[in-house]
Design an enzyme around this catalytic site. Structure first.
Site, PDB file in Angstrom:
ATOM      1  CB  SER A   1      -0.868  -0.046   1.260  1.00  0.00           C
ATOM      2  OG  SER A   1      -2.023   0.708   1.101  1.00  0.00           O
ATOM      3  N   PRO A   2       0.378   2.366  -0.541  1.00  0.00           N
ATOM      4  CG  PRO A   2      -1.069   4.050  -1.242  1.00  0.00           C
ATOM      5  CD  PRO A   2      -0.932   2.565  -1.177  1.00  0.00           C
TER       6      PRO A   2
ATOM      7  CD  GLN B   1      -1.775   7.364  -3.029  1.00  0.00           C
ATOM      8  OE1 GLN B   1      -0.902   7.728  -2.240  1.00  0.00           O
ATOM      9  NE2 GLN B   1      -2.870   6.731  -2.653  1.00  0.00           N
TER      10      GLN B   1
ATOM     11  CE1 TYR C   1      -3.373  14.377   3.349  1.00  0.00           C
ATOM     12  CE2 TYR C   1      -3.765  12.162   2.498  1.00  0.00           C
ATOM     13  CZ  TYR C   1      -3.156  13.007   3.418  1.00  0.00           C
ATOM     14  OH  TYR C   1      -2.336  12.496   4.386  1.00  0.00           O
TER      15      TYR C   1
ATOM     16  NE  ARG D   1      -5.669   3.734  -0.513  1.00  0.00           N
ATOM     17  CZ  ARG D   1      -4.911   3.406   0.509  1.00  0.00           C
ATOM     18  NH1 ARG D   1      -4.098   4.289   1.062  1.00  0.00           N
ATOM     19  NH2 ARG D   1      -4.913   2.180   0.987  1.00  0.00           N
TER      20      ARG D   1
ATOM     21  NE  ARG E   1      -1.020  -0.133  10.258  1.00  0.00           N
ATOM     22  CZ  ARG E   1      -2.038  -0.267  11.094  1.00  0.00           C
ATOM     23  NH1 ARG E   1      -1.929   0.184  12.316  1.00  0.00           N
ATOM     24  NH2 ARG E   1      -3.147  -0.858  10.710  1.00  0.00           N
TER      25      ARG E   1
HETATM   26  C1  LIG Z   1       3.567   5.504   7.426  1.00  0.00           C
HETATM   27  C2  LIG Z   1       2.327   5.482   6.590  1.00  0.00           C
HETATM   28  C3  LIG Z   1       2.237   6.350   5.512  1.00  0.00           C
HETATM   29  C4  LIG Z   1       1.090   6.328   4.687  1.00  0.00           C
HETATM   30  N1  LIG Z   1       1.042   7.099   3.559  1.00  0.00           N
HETATM   31  C5  LIG Z   1       0.033   6.953   2.677  1.00  0.00           C
HETATM   32  C6  LIG Z   1       0.070   7.584   1.409  1.00  0.00           C
HETATM   33  O1  LIG Z   1       1.036   8.237   1.036  1.00  0.00           O
HETATM   34  N2  LIG Z   1      -1.001   7.435   0.591  1.00  0.00           N
HETATM   35  C7  LIG Z   1      -2.086   6.684   0.956  1.00  0.00           C
HETATM   36  O2  LIG Z   1      -3.042   6.577   0.178  1.00  0.00           O
HETATM   37  N3  LIG Z   1      -2.126   6.040   2.124  1.00  0.00           N
HETATM   38  C8  LIG Z   1      -1.089   6.148   2.980  1.00  0.00           C
HETATM   39  N4  LIG Z   1      -1.106   5.434   4.157  1.00  0.00           N
HETATM   40  C9  LIG Z   1      -2.254   4.540   4.453  1.00  0.00           C
HETATM   41  C10 LIG Z   1      -1.920   3.106   4.027  1.00  0.00           C
HETATM   42  O3  LIG Z   1      -1.736   2.995   2.630  1.00  0.00           O
HETATM   43  C11 LIG Z   1      -3.015   2.126   4.463  1.00  0.00           C
HETATM   44  O4  LIG Z   1      -4.220   2.455   3.837  1.00  0.00           O
HETATM   45  C12 LIG Z   1      -3.219   2.113   5.983  1.00  0.00           C
HETATM   46  O5  LIG Z   1      -1.990   2.151   6.676  1.00  0.00           O
HETATM   47  C13 LIG Z   1      -4.001   0.837   6.418  1.00  0.00           C
HETATM   48  O6  LIG Z   1      -3.310  -0.320   6.068  1.00  0.00           O
HETATM   49  P1  LIG Z   1      -2.481  -1.228   7.142  1.00  0.00           P
HETATM   50  O7  LIG Z   1      -3.444  -1.577   8.219  1.00  0.00           O
HETATM   51  O8  LIG Z   1      -2.010  -2.405   6.344  1.00  0.00           O
HETATM   52  O9  LIG Z   1      -1.341  -0.392   7.672  1.00  0.00           O
HETATM   53  C14 LIG Z   1       0.019   5.458   4.991  1.00  0.00           C
HETATM   54  C15 LIG Z   1       0.118   4.620   6.115  1.00  0.00           C
HETATM   55  C16 LIG Z   1       1.263   4.611   6.901  1.00  0.00           C
HETATM   56  C17 LIG Z   1       1.345   3.643   8.057  1.00  0.00           C
END
Ligand SMILES: Cc1cc2nc3c(=O)[nH]c(=O)nc-3n(C[C@H](O)[C@H](O)[C@H](O)COP(=O)(O)O)c2cc1C
Ligand SMILES: Cc1cc2nc3c(=O)[nH]c(=O)nc-3n(C[C@H](O)[C@H](O)[C@H](O)COP(=O)(O)OP(=O)(O)OC[C@H]3O[C@@H](n4cnc5c(N)ncnc54)[C@H](O)[C@@H]3O)c2cc1C
Length: 777
Positions: free
Chosen positions: A416-417, A494, A576, A624, A718
């Site tokens: 994921s981003p 993205q 955003y 997204r 994560r």
């Molecule tokens: C450190 C960090 C940075 C993130 N940056 C972005 C981002 O740049 N763009 C985005 O769409 N989501 C971003 N997210 C959200 C993640 O892509 C994801 O949707 C969210 O962490 C839930 O997934 P997980 O439970 O596997 O961590 C970020 C999450 C984390 C933890």
């Protein structure tokens, strides 16, 4: 100690017998409004685990229960004329009257005083029992005590949509059966199980429209039974449906915020109800009775309040987990029509794993042949619909390839981003080269790069990456070239604009707060600051500013293509800029871009369409979105379904379904895979392919989501921060051949497969051993 129990249901009785058994010197009295032999409804059901707990607490009542129960291991799902059977589930059913009778006997044996036909006036509770050290409110789902002390117990109450009624039948059943019947007016479901020889419970459920169209609203209980006998004629096999207060109801979902007040404590259905589709109401009441008894025995004599606090402490989380599982399960039944185009095994898989606590791997432990059939059907369908032939290799669903336009993704795992806050003037640094380079070696089918901004003032922080100049484009190209040269992982850019959440501190400083100095003006749909009194008030965008931002997105799109990205995502989530247009919480415009969902969608769609025009047709695009704001008044299901459909229409190939972060006072409901239901709704209602994300941590969850068509791709954020090799590790675990290991690491691959296969076998063996023994043995 003097204890008064109001309500002689399983909760009140089990508490009384356990407590009296440990303290024969205490005075325990149960007051029940009905006669001893009155009973409403038919059978109750317990899992093996619950029975084992009963055994450890009171072997005598356990033996009674055991002797009265019918046992079974299998769950059968009858759907569109086919019958699918899954073994290894371990349940026991008994009639409610037998259960109550044996609890009465045991209570009497131990010296609990039982008063029948003794209704207690909730409004005069403490005056009626001035001598009581403790009063237990175990008076069931309609609890008058809870209602009288509403302001103290603070119950949350919600009536669910579906109509249901409890009936019985003489039809013998050798398993728990779910019968799904498609009628002229909709789907009618029967949840059924045998609880004693020749008697089975039939809980019938349907949605309101179907219920009305069948005319059930005007039927007596007997007339309803007659109509249902026609609908389930084949399933009933000439047996009748029996009634006993079988009125149609809506399930009340109840949860009391507070569990005690003065010397009154609340238990069972009165405190928290659990939907019948996970059969846990009686279990929950009896398990709470165990915990309350423990607490009262430990502290009750010296400090009743301390005992109540301990009961609250030990039971709150388990009760909430059971209720959450029940909520997810009941919501699936409310939307059953969304899965009704599925082939039989996939449908059965969805039924089995609907509450998300049972996964692909759990089901292998329960009944490997069931998953074998699910997989076989999955590979067949996959071959028919995509041409990818995995029928011989059987890599598990998560390792089947999938195509989006000309881009083939080798497996369903997505990184994921994730913003790295490590760029200099928007230029990806050495950090990014190593970070994305190493992740591309980890085996994920698709890797997103972080939200990359379309202009300097589109950035969240000064550390965000950008794509508005040649230096940035060149740095991204170097990364993309490495990924393509060394892996099969596809790489997705993205693009986003921070909107009102821009000009803030780095992720590891104080996120969402403005910088100490050097802030730039921020823009949004409306002039509403993110953090009241802290954030800048954004400029509500005018037509010229909207045109400029759209052009910036287009210019960045052209650069992303030149840098070689395989796919492009438009970030319209997380509050955003584009998300600020979508959500009614942040969009208060009164022009053509505010108000209805069509209007709120207009600008994000204009931006998307302009990007799609310059992004090469063979390459896919995703959007997204945040499917909920986790706040009342925010995005609704109708909104996100409309948004997904509109983006699909505009040439979007995939919806990346996230949630929240729109407003700071959101109230998310966390849990494993907690956002997957939104991806599932979009996938099944709109038909567009989806990415699920959010608290997915294990390969078995990825396999479950894909096998159940909750999503086509599954993103992990994560988990990929600490384990770039998540996908390779999963492939080793399932011993799936192939995988895009770099040649330099091949020796490691073979070892990984050996190690993980061994570890998995060991875990499965332990799980098999830990399974309660089948009562048939
Ligand atoms: C450190 C960090 C940075 C993130 N940056 C972005 C981002 O740049 N763009 C985005 O769409 N989501 C971003 N997210 C959200 C993640 O892509 C994801 O949707 C969210 O962490 C839930 O997934 P997980 O439970 O596997 O961590 C970020 C999450 C984390 C933890
Ligand atoms: C028809 C039916 C079938 C069910 N089948 C299942 C099943 O298969 N599996 C399962 O797990 N759960 C089942 N449930 C749910 C299950 O019965 C409840 O979750 C469970 O009984 C809760 O136990 P309890 O002790 O909290 O409350 P209850 O069993 O509801 O007991 C409350 C008691 O309090 C008495 N009472 C109420 N007010 C007063 C008063 N003022 N004075 C004195 N007495 C009072 C009532 O008469 C009742 O006997 C079923 C429920 C119904 C209605």
């Amino acid at each position: 100690m003097q204890i008064v129990v109001v309500g002689g249901g399983p909760g009140g009785l089990y508490f009384s017998l356990l407590t009296k058994k440990a303290r024969p010197d205490w005075d325990i009295r149960v007051y029940e409004q009905n006669r001893a032999d009155d009973t409403f409804g038919f059978g109750v059901v317990f899992s093996d685990d619950t029975l084992d707990e009963f055994l450890s607490r009171d072997p005598e009542s356990y033996e009674g229960i055991r002797n009265n129960f019918a046992y079974w291991d299998d769950i059968v799902i009858r759907y569109k004329g086919q019958e699918m059977r899954c073994g290894g589930n371990g349940f026991a059913g008994c009639s409610r009257v037998s259960l109550l009778n044996l609890l009465h006997d045991r209570c009497r044996e131990l010296g609990v005083e039982l008063h029948f036909e003794a209704p207690i006036d909730a409004t005069r509770l403490q005056e009626t029992f001035p001598e009581a050290d403790m009063i237990l409110a175990a008076d069931g789902i309609g609890s008058a005590i809870r209602e009288h002390y509403r302001s103290q117990f603070n119950p949350q109450f919600e009536l669910r949509q579906n109509k249901f009624c409890w009936m019985g039948s003489t039809r013998p059943l050798d398993a728990f059966h779910y019968f799904f019947r498609e009628t002229a007016h909709g789907i009618v479901i029967a949840h059924t199980y045998q609880y004693q020889p020749g008697m089975s419970t039939w809980v019938i459920e349907t949605d309101k429209a179907c219920w009305q169209a069948h005319g059930f609203a005007d039927c007596t209980e007997a007339q309803s039974a007659a109509k249902l006998e026609e609908i389930f004629a084949e399933e009933l096999d000439d047996h009748p449906l029996l009634i006993n207060r079988s009125v149609w109801r809506n399930f009340p979902r109840i949860f009391c915020e507070k569990w005690y007040h003065d010397n009154i404590v609340i238990l069972g259905d009165a405190k928290a109800s659990a939907h019948f589709s996970i059969g846990s109401g009686t279990k929950l009441a009896m398990e709470c009775a165990i915990a309350l008894s423990d607490a009262v025995l430990e502290h009750g004599e010296s400090d009743v309040q301390r005992a109540f606090a301990q009961y609250d402490d030990t039971r709150r989380t388990p009760v909430q987990i059971t209720q959450h599982n029940a909520d997810v399960s009941l919501a699936w039944f409310e939307h059953v029509h969304r899965s009704f185009d599925m082939k039989p095994m996939q449908f059965a898989m969805v039924v089995m794993s609907r509450s998300k606590s049972i996964t692909y791997d759990n089901l292998i432990v329960r009944d490997a042949s069931f998953i074998d059939k699910v997989d076989t059907e999955f590979y067949e369908t996959h071959f028919e619909t995509t041409g990818f032939d995995c029928r011989a290799t059987r890599p598990t669903p998560m390792f089947t390839p999938i195509r989006f336009r000309d881009m083939v993704v080798n497996n369903r795992v997505v990184m994921s981003p994730m913003a790295q806050y490590s760029a200099d003037d928007g230029v990806p640094a050495d950090w990014h080269f190593v970070h994305y380079g190493s992740h591309s070696l980890g085996g994920a089918g698709l890797m997103f790069v972080e939200m990359t901004c379309t202009s300097p003032d589109a950035r969240i922080t000064t550390g965000c990456t950008g794509l508005w100049n040649d230096a940035q484009e060149a740095a991204w190209k170097r990364i993309v070239d490495f990924v393509h040269a060394n892996s099969d992982t596809r790489i997705c850019m993205q693009l986003g604009h921070a909107g009102r959440k821009g000009s803030t501190q780095l992720g590891w400083e104080t996120p969402d707060h403005p910088m100490a100095e050097g802030n730039w003006p921020v823009y949004s749909a409306s002039a509403l600051p993110y953090l009241e009194g802290i954030s800048q008030t954004p400029i509500a965008m005018d037509a010229a500013q909207m045109r400029q931002v759209r052009e910036d997105f287009v210019a960045a799109t052209i650069r992303a293509d030149r840098a070689g990205f395989d796919m492009l995502e438009l970030h319209a989530a997380h509050g955003y800029l584009l998300a600020s247009f979508l959500s009614p919480l942040t969009n208060r415009r009164d022009d053509a871009y505010g108000g209805s969902i069509d209007n709120r969608l207009r600008y994000p769609l204009e931006v998307f369409s302009a990007m799609r025009e310059v992004w090469p047709a063979p390459k896919p695009m995703s959007v997204r979105i945040s499917a909920t704001d986790w706040k009342a008044g925010g995005i609704t299901e109708a909104d996100y379904v409309a948004a997904a459909a509109a983006f699909a229409e505009a040439g979007c190939d995939l919806i990346d379904v996230s949630a929240g972060q729109t407003v700071p006072d959101q109230q998310p409901v966390y849990g494993r895979m907690f956002q997957a239901q939104f991806a599932e709704a979009i996938r099944n209602v709109v038909g567009i392919r989806t990415i699920a994300v959010g608290a997915v941590t294990s390969p078995e969850q990825v396999n479950t989501l894909v096998a159940c068509r909750r999503a086509d791709l599954v993103a992990l954020a994560r988990p990929h921060l600490w384990n770039p090799y998540f996908a390779h590790q999963a492939a080793a675990l399932y011993d799936t051949a192939g995988g895009n290991w770099p040649k330099q690491y091949l020796a490691g691959r073979d070892q990984a497969h050996r190690e993980f296969v061994r570890a998995r076998e060991k875990t499965m063996e332990l799980q098999q051993k830990a399974k309660p023994s089948s009562h048939r043995n």
